[in-house]
Design a protein around this motif. Structure first.
Motif, PDB file in Angstrom:
ATOM      1  N   GLU A  41       0.809  -1.218   0.000  1.00 54.83           N
ATOM      2  CA  GLU A  41       0.000   0.000   0.000  1.00 54.83           C
ATOM      3  C   GLU A  41       0.850   1.279   0.000  1.00 54.83           C
ATOM      4  O   GLU A  41       0.379   2.344  -0.415  1.00 54.83           O
ATOM      5  CB  GLU A  41      -0.932   0.005   1.219  1.00 54.83           C
ATOM      6  CG  GLU A  41      -1.932  -1.146   1.253  1.00 54.83           C
ATOM      7  CD  GLU A  41      -2.872  -1.134   0.070  1.00 54.83           C
ATOM      8  OE1 GLU A  41      -3.156  -2.218  -0.487  1.00 54.83           O
ATOM      9  OE2 GLU A  41      -3.324  -0.027  -0.328  1.00 54.83           O
ATOM     10  N   GLY A  42       2.069   1.196   0.487  1.00 52.46           N
ATOM     11  CA  GLY A  42       2.951   2.354   0.501  1.00 52.46           C
ATOM     12  C   GLY A  42       2.705   3.318   1.638  1.00 52.46           C
ATOM     13  O   GLY A  42       3.468   4.275   1.822  1.00 52.46           O
ATOM     14  N   ARG A  43       1.682   3.093   2.432  1.00 49.85           N
ATOM     15  CA  ARG A  43       1.348   3.960   3.571  1.00 49.85           C
ATOM     16  C   ARG A  43       0.853   3.103   4.737  1.00 49.85           C
ATOM     17  O   ARG A  43       0.150   2.119   4.526  1.00 49.85           O
ATOM     18  CB  ARG A  43       0.264   4.976   3.198  1.00 49.85           C
ATOM     19  CG  ARG A  43       0.711   6.031   2.199  1.00 49.85           C
ATOM     20  CD  ARG A  43      -0.441   6.967   1.857  1.00 49.85           C
ATOM     21  NE  ARG A  43      -0.008   8.026   0.962  1.00 49.85           N
ATOM     22  CZ  ARG A  43       0.556   9.173   1.339  1.00 49.85           C
ATOM     23  NH1 ARG A  43       0.739   9.412   2.638  1.00 49.85           N
ATOM     24  NH2 ARG A  43       0.916  10.084   0.452  1.00 49.85           N
ATOM     25  N   PHE A  44       1.204   3.541   5.941  1.00 46.17           N
ATOM     26  CA  PHE A  44       0.761   2.820   7.132  1.00 46.17           C
ATOM     27  C   PHE A  44      -0.753   2.902   7.287  1.00 46.17           C
ATOM     28  O   PHE A  44      -1.412   1.928   7.679  1.00 46.17           O
ATOM     29  CB  PHE A  44       1.473   3.374   8.371  1.00 46.17           C
ATOM     30  CG  PHE A  44       2.856   2.829   8.573  1.00 46.17           C
ATOM     31  CD1 PHE A  44       3.842   2.996   7.603  1.00 46.17           C
ATOM     32  CD2 PHE A  44       3.191   2.164   9.736  1.00 46.17           C
ATOM     33  CE1 PHE A  44       5.132   2.494   7.780  1.00 46.17           C
ATOM     34  CE2 PHE A  44       4.472   1.662   9.933  1.00 46.17           C
ATOM     35  CZ  PHE A  44       5.449   1.833   8.948  1.00 46.17           C
ATOM     36  N   GLY A  45      -1.337   4.067   6.983  1.00 45.55           N
ATOM     37  CA  GLY A  45      -2.775   4.240   7.133  1.00 45.55           C
ATOM     38  C   GLY A  45      -3.553   3.348   6.183  1.00 45.55           C
ATOM     39  O   GLY A  45      -4.566   2.749   6.570  1.00 45.55           O
ATOM     40  N   ALA A  46      -3.082   3.251   4.925  1.00 41.11           N
ATOM     41  CA  ALA A  46      -3.759   2.398   3.951  1.00 41.11           C
ATOM     42  C   ALA A  46      -3.632   0.921   4.329  1.00 41.11           C
ATOM     43  O   ALA A  46      -4.569   0.124   4.169  1.00 41.11           O
ATOM     44  CB  ALA A  46      -3.181   2.642   2.554  1.00 41.11           C
ATOM     45  N   ALA A  47      -2.463   0.538   4.855  1.00 39.67           N
ATOM     46  CA  ALA A  47      -2.261  -0.844   5.305  1.00 39.67           C
ATOM     47  C   ALA A  47      -3.197  -1.172   6.464  1.00 39.67           C
ATOM     48  O   ALA A  47      -3.756  -2.271   6.554  1.00 39.67           O
ATOM     49  CB  ALA A  47      -0.809  -1.061   5.710  1.00 39.67           C
ATOM     50  N   ALA A  48      -3.382  -0.195   7.380  1.00 40.73           N
ATOM     51  CA  ALA A  48      -4.280  -0.396   8.518  1.00 40.73           C
ATOM     52  C   ALA A  48      -5.708  -0.629   8.042  1.00 40.73           C
ATOM     53  O   ALA A  48      -6.418  -1.509   8.547  1.00 40.73           O
ATOM     54  CB  ALA A  48      -4.208   0.812   9.452  1.00 40.73           C
ATOM     55  N   ALA A  49      -6.142   0.150   7.054  1.00 38.75           N
ATOM     56  CA  ALA A  49      -7.495  -0.022   6.516  1.00 38.75           C
ATOM     57  C   ALA A  49      -7.650  -1.384   5.861  1.00 38.75           C
ATOM     58  O   ALA A  49      -8.690  -2.043   5.982  1.00 38.75           O
ATOM     59  CB  ALA A  49      -7.791   1.094   5.521  1.00 38.75           C
ATOM     60  N   LEU A  50      -6.614  -1.827   5.145  1.00 37.78           N
ATOM     61  CA  LEU A  50      -6.661  -3.134   4.484  1.00 37.78           C
ATOM     62  C   LEU A  50      -6.768  -4.261   5.501  1.00 37.78           C
ATOM     63  O   LEU A  50      -7.526  -5.223   5.305  1.00 37.78           O
ATOM     64  CB  LEU A  50      -5.402  -3.311   3.630  1.00 37.78           C
ATOM     65  CG  LEU A  50      -5.265  -4.646   2.900  1.00 37.78           C
ATOM     66  CD1 LEU A  50      -6.322  -4.766   1.815  1.00 37.78           C
ATOM     67  CD2 LEU A  50      -3.867  -4.788   2.301  1.00 37.78           C
ATOM     68  N   LEU A  51      -6.046  -4.138   6.597  1.00 38.06           N
ATOM     69  CA  LEU A  51      -6.016  -5.207   7.602  1.00 38.06           C
ATOM     70  C   LEU A  51      -7.162  -5.109   8.604  1.00 38.06           C
ATOM     71  O   LEU A  51      -7.395  -6.054   9.368  1.00 38.06           O
ATOM     72  CB  LEU A  51      -4.686  -5.166   8.359  1.00 38.06           C
ATOM     73  CG  LEU A  51      -3.431  -5.455   7.522  1.00 38.06           C
ATOM     74  CD1 LEU A  51      -2.181  -5.215   8.356  1.00 38.06           C
ATOM     75  CD2 LEU A  51      -3.458  -6.887   7.000  1.00 38.06           C
ATOM     76  N   GLY A  52      -7.846  -3.957   8.627  1.00 35.98           N
ATOM     77  CA  GLY A  52      -8.945  -3.778   9.556  1.00 35.98           C
ATOM     78  C   GLY A  52      -8.493  -3.537  10.975  1.00 35.98           C
ATOM     79  O   GLY A  52      -9.186  -3.911  11.926  1.00 35.98           O
ATOM     80  N   ILE A  53      -7.317  -2.929  11.126  1.00 39.07           N
ATOM     81  CA  ILE A  53      -6.812  -2.596  12.462  1.00 39.07           C
ATOM     82  C   ILE A  53      -6.402  -1.117  12.446  1.00 39.07           C
ATOM     83  O   ILE A  53      -6.439  -0.458  11.404  1.00 39.07           O
ATOM     84  CB  ILE A  53      -5.609  -3.485  12.876  1.00 39.07           C
ATOM     85  CG1 ILE A  53      -4.474  -3.366  11.853  1.00 39.07           C
ATOM     86  CG2 ILE A  53      -6.051  -4.943  13.003  1.00 39.07           C
ATOM     87  CD1 ILE A  53      -3.234  -4.178  12.199  1.00 39.07           C
ATOM     88  N   SER A  54      -5.982  -0.600  13.584  1.00 33.99           N
ATOM     89  CA  SER A  54      -5.601   0.817  13.654  1.00 33.99           C
ATOM     90  C   SER A  54      -4.205   1.022  13.087  1.00 33.99           C
ATOM     91  O   SER A  54      -3.390   0.087  13.025  1.00 33.99           O
ATOM     92  CB  SER A  54      -5.651   1.296  15.105  1.00 33.99           C
ATOM     93  OG  SER A  54      -4.620   0.679  15.861  1.00 33.99           O
ATOM     94  N   GLN A  55      -3.932   2.291  12.691  1.00 32.14           N
ATOM     95  CA  GLN A  55      -2.605   2.615  12.188  1.00 32.14           C
ATOM     96  C   GLN A  55      -1.558   2.419  13.278  1.00 32.14           C
ATOM     97  O   GLN A  55      -0.433   1.992  13.009  1.00 32.14           O
ATOM     98  CB  GLN A  55      -2.574   4.054  11.675  1.00 32.14           C
ATOM     99  CG  GLN A  55      -1.245   4.459  11.051  1.00 32.14           C
ATOM    100  CD  GLN A  55      -1.307   5.807  10.371  1.00 32.14           C
ATOM    101  OE1 GLN A  55      -2.370   6.227   9.933  1.00 32.14           O
ATOM    102  NE2 GLN A  55      -0.173   6.501  10.294  1.00 32.14           N
ATOM    103  N   GLN A  56      -1.946   2.699  14.515  1.00 31.43           N
ATOM    104  CA  GLN A  56      -1.025   2.500  15.640  1.00 31.43           C
ATOM    105  C   GLN A  56      -0.648   1.019  15.779  1.00 31.43           C
ATOM    106  O   GLN A  56       0.509   0.689  16.043  1.00 31.43           O
ATOM    107  CB  GLN A  56      -1.662   3.017  16.932  1.00 31.43           C
ATOM    108  CG  GLN A  56      -0.729   2.919  18.137  1.00 31.43           C
ATOM    109  CD  GLN A  56      -1.403   3.389  19.425  1.00 31.43           C
ATOM    110  OE1 GLN A  56      -2.627   3.380  19.530  1.00 31.43           O
ATOM    111  NE2 GLN A  56      -0.598   3.795  20.406  1.00 31.43           N
ATOM    112  N   ALA A  57      -1.644   0.136  15.567  1.00 34.00           N
ATOM    113  CA  ALA A  57      -1.373  -1.305  15.665  1.00 34.00           C
ATOM    114  C   ALA A  57      -0.420  -1.749  14.564  1.00 34.00           C
ATOM    115  O   ALA A  57       0.474  -2.588  14.795  1.00 34.00           O
ATOM    116  CB  ALA A  57      -2.677  -2.084  15.584  1.00 34.00           C
TER     117      ALA A  57
END
Length: 328
Positions: free
Chosen positions: A18-34
């Motif tokens: 995804e190139g971004r932590f926020g987009a990866a978080a959305a893909l995985l269904g968890i928070s960006q902090q996680a």
């Protein structure tokens, strides 16, 4: 070497894709902090940085670029392992002796009335029997005799009655017994009956040996090279159609045929029932109790309900088989 946590590896692949932590978080269904915590834990395990953080996104380091294909492979194997145990089970594989055998016809009847049962029938032969296939783990169940034979079944193999298959005598139209409505088993004492399949040591060879001891019938297990020169060299048993042809044309030859066996039709063959008592072959349903396929339960329930136990007490079967079949 560090023990990799699949959750951290999955977070790493998601950020790389995804190139971004926020987009990866959305893909995985968890928070960006996680996601950040998982990446930090993986970096700590590996002892290296995986991403160069920038306002425009997260770029792979050189080390991470080398790790990425291996991470993808690791996740693919893990996902396949989970899918294997969660997806629909493979077909129930049931071994029977042959295409014309009684147990094959019984299985076809069962499957014709239960087309939803995912079942595969596996044909075996005199050299690699149904019991052999089950013990070796090549099938989930087998229809065969539970007792006797050169190799006793291991204790892990469970057995229940499948069916009793009465034997008839097959003779040609000119045989002395051809006109009889029935023949008693006692009358066959001293009579030679040709059973070519018993030339190979097996559980059915053992059955006919016990029948001979009980009744005095003489079992001829020879290949009869004068009739079948092409099989006298050891290239297998005589084809059933050839056996029937020679029985039909003889006034002395006789053979046994199970009631449910699909013999080739011949106009000169006469089928004579055997009575007082009727010898019957005891077919059992066998399976491995230590590795039971889910489909066994339905199959066992059906044949438990449809086992022809009503004829058991009037049939002769070897003493070693009686506890399973007569008390069922």
């Amino acid at each position: 070497m560090p023990e990799l946590d699949l959750a951290t590896v999955r977070a790493f692949v998601a950020v790389a894709d995804e190139g971004r932590f926020g987009a990866a978080a959305a893909l995985l269904g968890i928070s960006q902090q996680a996601v950040s915590k998982r990446i930090a834990r993986l970096e700590n395990q590996l002892g290296l940085d995986l991403f160069d953080r920038a306002p425009t996104g997260a770029a792979l380091t050189a080390s991470a670029a080398r790790f990425l294909p291996h991470a993808r492979s690791l996740l693919a194997v893990a996902d396949e392992a989970v899918a294997t145990v969660m997806r629909r089970p493979r077909p129930l594989r049931v071994a029977v002796l042959g295409e014309r055998a009684t147990e094959m016809r019984a299985m076809r009847y069962y499957l014709g009335r239960h087309p939803d049962r995912d079942t595969e029938i596996v044909l075996t032969n005199a050299f690699v029997t149904s019991r052999d296939a089950l013990v070796a783990g090549r099938v989930d169940a087998a229809v065969a005799r539970a007792a006797g034979g050169p190799r006793p079944l291991p204790a892990r193999i469970a057995a229940m009655p499948f069916l009793l298959d009465p034997l008839h005598l097959l003779v040609g139209k000119d045989h002395p017994l051809a006109g009889r409505a029935a023949v008693s088993l006692a009358e066959l004492a001293g009579v030679t009956v040709w059973v070519p399949g018993t030339s190979v040591e097996s559980e059915w060879t053992d059955y006919y040996r016990e029948l001979s001891r009980y009744s005095g019938v003489v079992i001829d297990s020879s290949r009869r090279s004068e009739l079948f020169p092409e099989v006298a060299t050891g290239r297998g048993p005589a084809p059933i159609a050839m056996v029937i042809e020679h029985i039909a044309g003889s006034d002395t030859l006789a053979t046994f045929s199970a009631e449910g066996f699909e013999s080739p039709w011949h106009p000169h063959i006469r089928r004579v029932p055997i009575v007082d008592p009727t010898p019957a072959y005891p077919h059992a349903l066998l399976w491995d109790r230590t590795d039971t396929h889910p489909g066994i339960a339905d199959l066992a329930a059906y044949f438990h309900d449809n086992y022809n136990r009503d004829i058991a007490r009037d049939c002769w079967i070897p003493e070693i088989d009686r506890p399973l079949f007569v008390s069922a």
